[in-house]
Design a protein around this motif. Sequence first.
Motif, PDB file in Angstrom:
ATOM      1  N   GLN A 156      11.521  -2.773   6.863  1.00 11.17           N
ATOM      2  CA  GLN A 156      11.388  -2.041   5.626  1.00 11.17           C
ATOM      3  C   GLN A 156       9.921  -1.956   5.223  1.00 11.17           C
ATOM      4  O   GLN A 156       9.119  -2.818   5.530  1.00 11.17           O
ATOM      5  N   HIS A 157       9.597  -0.878   4.498  1.00  6.71           N
ATOM      6  CA  HIS A 157       8.237  -0.740   3.986  1.00  6.71           C
ATOM      7  C   HIS A 157       8.319  -0.555   2.481  1.00  6.71           C
ATOM      8  O   HIS A 157       9.146   0.191   1.958  1.00  6.71           O
ATOM      9  N   ASN A 158       7.486  -1.221   1.771  1.00  8.35           N
ATOM     10  CA  ASN A 158       7.506  -1.205   0.321  1.00  8.35           C
ATOM     11  C   ASN A 158       6.825   0.062  -0.182  1.00  8.35           C
ATOM     12  O   ASN A 158       5.662   0.306   0.127  1.00  8.35           O
ATOM     13  N   THR A 159       7.531   0.856  -0.963  1.00  3.60           N
ATOM     14  CA  THR A 159       6.993   2.110  -1.477  1.00  3.60           C
ATOM     15  C   THR A 159       6.517   1.982  -2.911  1.00  3.60           C
ATOM     16  O   THR A 159       6.128   2.966  -3.521  1.00  3.60           O
ATOM     17  N   LYS A 160       6.551   0.788  -3.462  1.00  2.00           N
ATOM     18  CA  LYS A 160       6.175   0.608  -4.857  1.00  2.00           C
ATOM     19  C   LYS A 160       4.667   0.510  -5.045  1.00  2.00           C
ATOM     20  O   LYS A 160       4.175   0.535  -6.168  1.00  2.00           O
TER      21      LYS A 160
ATOM     22  N   THR B 122       0.673   1.771  -4.126  1.00  2.00           N
ATOM     23  CA  THR B 122      -0.180   2.794  -3.541  1.00  2.00           C
ATOM     24  C   THR B 122      -0.936   2.168  -2.370  1.00  2.00           C
ATOM     25  O   THR B 122      -1.057   0.946  -2.261  1.00  2.00           O
ATOM     26  N   ARG B 123      -1.449   3.013  -1.485  1.00  2.00           N
ATOM     27  CA  ARG B 123      -2.197   2.497  -0.350  1.00  2.00           C
ATOM     28  C   ARG B 123      -3.421   1.724  -0.824  1.00  2.00           C
ATOM     29  O   ARG B 123      -3.774   0.693  -0.249  1.00  2.00           O
ATOM     30  N   ALA B 124      -4.061   2.206  -1.893  1.00  2.00           N
ATOM     31  CA  ALA B 124      -5.257   1.522  -2.410  1.00  2.00           C
ATOM     32  C   ALA B 124      -4.927   0.111  -2.876  1.00  2.00           C
ATOM     33  O   ALA B 124      -5.705  -0.821  -2.672  1.00  2.00           O
ATOM     34  N   THR B 125      -3.761  -0.062  -3.512  1.00  2.00           N
ATOM     35  CA  THR B 125      -3.366  -1.387  -3.992  1.00  2.00           C
ATOM     36  C   THR B 125      -3.132  -2.338  -2.826  1.00  2.00           C
ATOM     37  O   THR B 125      -3.572  -3.494  -2.852  1.00  2.00           O
ATOM     38  N   ILE B 126      -2.429  -1.845  -1.798  1.00  2.00           N
ATOM     39  CA  ILE B 126      -2.164  -2.678  -0.628  1.00  2.00           C
ATOM     40  C   ILE B 126      -3.471  -3.059   0.057  1.00  2.00           C
ATOM     41  O   ILE B 126      -3.686  -4.218   0.428  1.00  2.00           O
ATOM     42  N   TYR B 127      -4.363  -2.081   0.206  1.00  2.00           N
ATOM     43  CA  TYR B 127      -5.660  -2.364   0.815  1.00  2.00           C
ATOM     44  C   TYR B 127      -6.411  -3.413  -0.002  1.00  2.00           C
ATOM     45  O   TYR B 127      -7.016  -4.328   0.556  1.00  2.00           O
TER      46      TYR B 127
ATOM     47  N   ILE C 231       2.109  -9.464  -4.841  1.00  2.00           N
ATOM     48  CA  ILE C 231       2.986  -8.764  -3.895  1.00  2.00           C
ATOM     49  C   ILE C 231       4.450  -9.007  -4.246  1.00  2.00           C
ATOM     50  O   ILE C 231       4.866 -10.150  -4.453  1.00  2.00           O
ATOM     51  N   ARG C 232       5.216  -7.930  -4.309  1.00  2.00           N
ATOM     52  CA  ARG C 232       6.669  -8.027  -4.381  1.00  2.00           C
ATOM     53  C   ARG C 232       7.201  -7.725  -2.985  1.00  2.00           C
ATOM     54  O   ARG C 232       7.372  -6.581  -2.599  1.00  2.00           O
ATOM     55  N   GLU C 233       7.413  -8.766  -2.248  1.00  2.00           N
ATOM     56  CA  GLU C 233       7.777  -8.602  -0.845  1.00  2.00           C
ATOM     57  C   GLU C 233       9.210  -8.099  -0.695  1.00  2.00           C
ATOM     58  O   GLU C 233      10.145  -8.721  -1.220  1.00  2.00           O
ATOM     59  N   PRO C 234       9.419  -6.984   0.009  1.00  2.00           N
ATOM     60  CA  PRO C 234      10.783  -6.529   0.276  1.00  2.00           C
ATOM     61  C   PRO C 234      11.484  -7.477   1.240  1.00  2.00           C
ATOM     62  O   PRO C 234      10.842  -8.085   2.101  1.00  2.00           O
ATOM     63  N   ALA C 235      12.784  -7.603   1.092  1.00  2.00           N
ATOM     64  CA  ALA C 235      13.554  -8.491   1.966  1.00  2.00           C
ATOM     65  C   ALA C 235      13.617  -7.926   3.376  1.00  2.00           C
ATOM     66  O   ALA C 235      13.686  -6.713   3.576  1.00  2.00           O
TER      67      ALA C 235
END
Length: 312
Positions: free
Chosen positions: A2-6, A8-13, A204-208
Motif C-alpha cells: 500500500q502507498h499512503n496518499t494522505k 504530499t510528495r514534499a511532506t514525505i521528502y 508519519i501515519r503508517e498505513p497497515a
Amino acid sequence: MQHNTKYTRATIYAIFIWHGFFLALTKSMLDLNTIFPALVNNLTDSNTLFGLLYAIMLGVPFIFNIFFGHFLHSRQHKKPYLLLGIYLRGIAFLGMAVFTYFFATDSPVMVLVSLFFWVFLFSFSGGFAGLSYADIIGKLVPRGKRGNLYASKQFVSSLAVLLGGIAVAKIFSMDSMRFPNNYSLALVIGFGGLIIASGAFWFIREPASTTDPGTRDSFRDFLVKVPDIIRRDPTFLRFIIVENLASFSLMILPFYLLFAKDIFGIQEAYVGKYLLYQIIGAIASNIIWGYISHKRDSKTVVRSCILLGGLI
C-alpha cells in the motif's frame, strides 16, 4: 504494497530528508574508519580486540537480519520498531559517552569491556531499524519515485557529513578538548543527532501492511526457503558472492588509522583531519559515480569501485 496518499510528495521528502541529515551527522561522530578505531586505540594497544569490536559492529546486523526479517514480516506496522531501533542506538551512543568520560582515564579496561555491550546494542538496533525503515519507504514512496528521494537525501546527507567532519576536526584540534573529553563530546552530539532525527517519524501515519499475520511461516520453514530462493535466482547468488568478497577491502580501512598512530605517532588532531579528507573524497566520488552511472550503468560503477578497492 500500500502507498499512503494522505501526504504530499514534499511532506514525505521533508520527513526522510530531515532524518537523513541528522543521521548522517550522527554517523560522522562515530565514523567506523577514524573515530571508532582511534577511541579503541586510546584504551588498548591490542589490534585484535579492536578487530573483534569491529567484527561485531559490521557482522551483527547481517547475522540478525534474518531473524528481524522473519519477526517483522507479519507486523502490519513497522514504525514502532523503527523508533525502538533508533532509541536503542541512541542509548548505545550515550552509554559509550558516559563510560568514556568517567572511566577512560582511570579504568580503560572497564570502558573497553563496556564497549562490547554498547557496540552490540548499536549494531543490533541498527539492523532492526534498517529493515523497518526500508518497509516504510516502500509504503510511502511509490516505485519509480524513490530514486529522486534517495538522490535528494544523499545530497543533504553529504552536507551533514561535511558539517559533522568539520565539527569533529574542530573538537579534536582544541587544546581544551583532550582525551577522553573529545570523544565523549562527539558521542553526545551523536546521541542528540539520533534523537532529533527520530522526531520526523512521529509525523508519519503508517498505513497497515497487507500481510496476513495468520499466514506467517515458522522460523524453521522460513530458513528452509532461503536455499531454494538462491538456487532459483543465479543472479542474486552472484550478487551475494561479489558483495561479500568485495567487503573484505572495506574491512581493512580502519586499520590504516591504527597503522598511522603506531608507526608515525600521529596526534589526536590528525584524527579529525583524516575524517575530513575521507568525507571530501566521498562527496567528490558521488559526483563521479553519478556521472558514470548515467553514462554507462550501475554495474560499471560497482566494477570500478571493486577495482579501486583492490588497488588501495
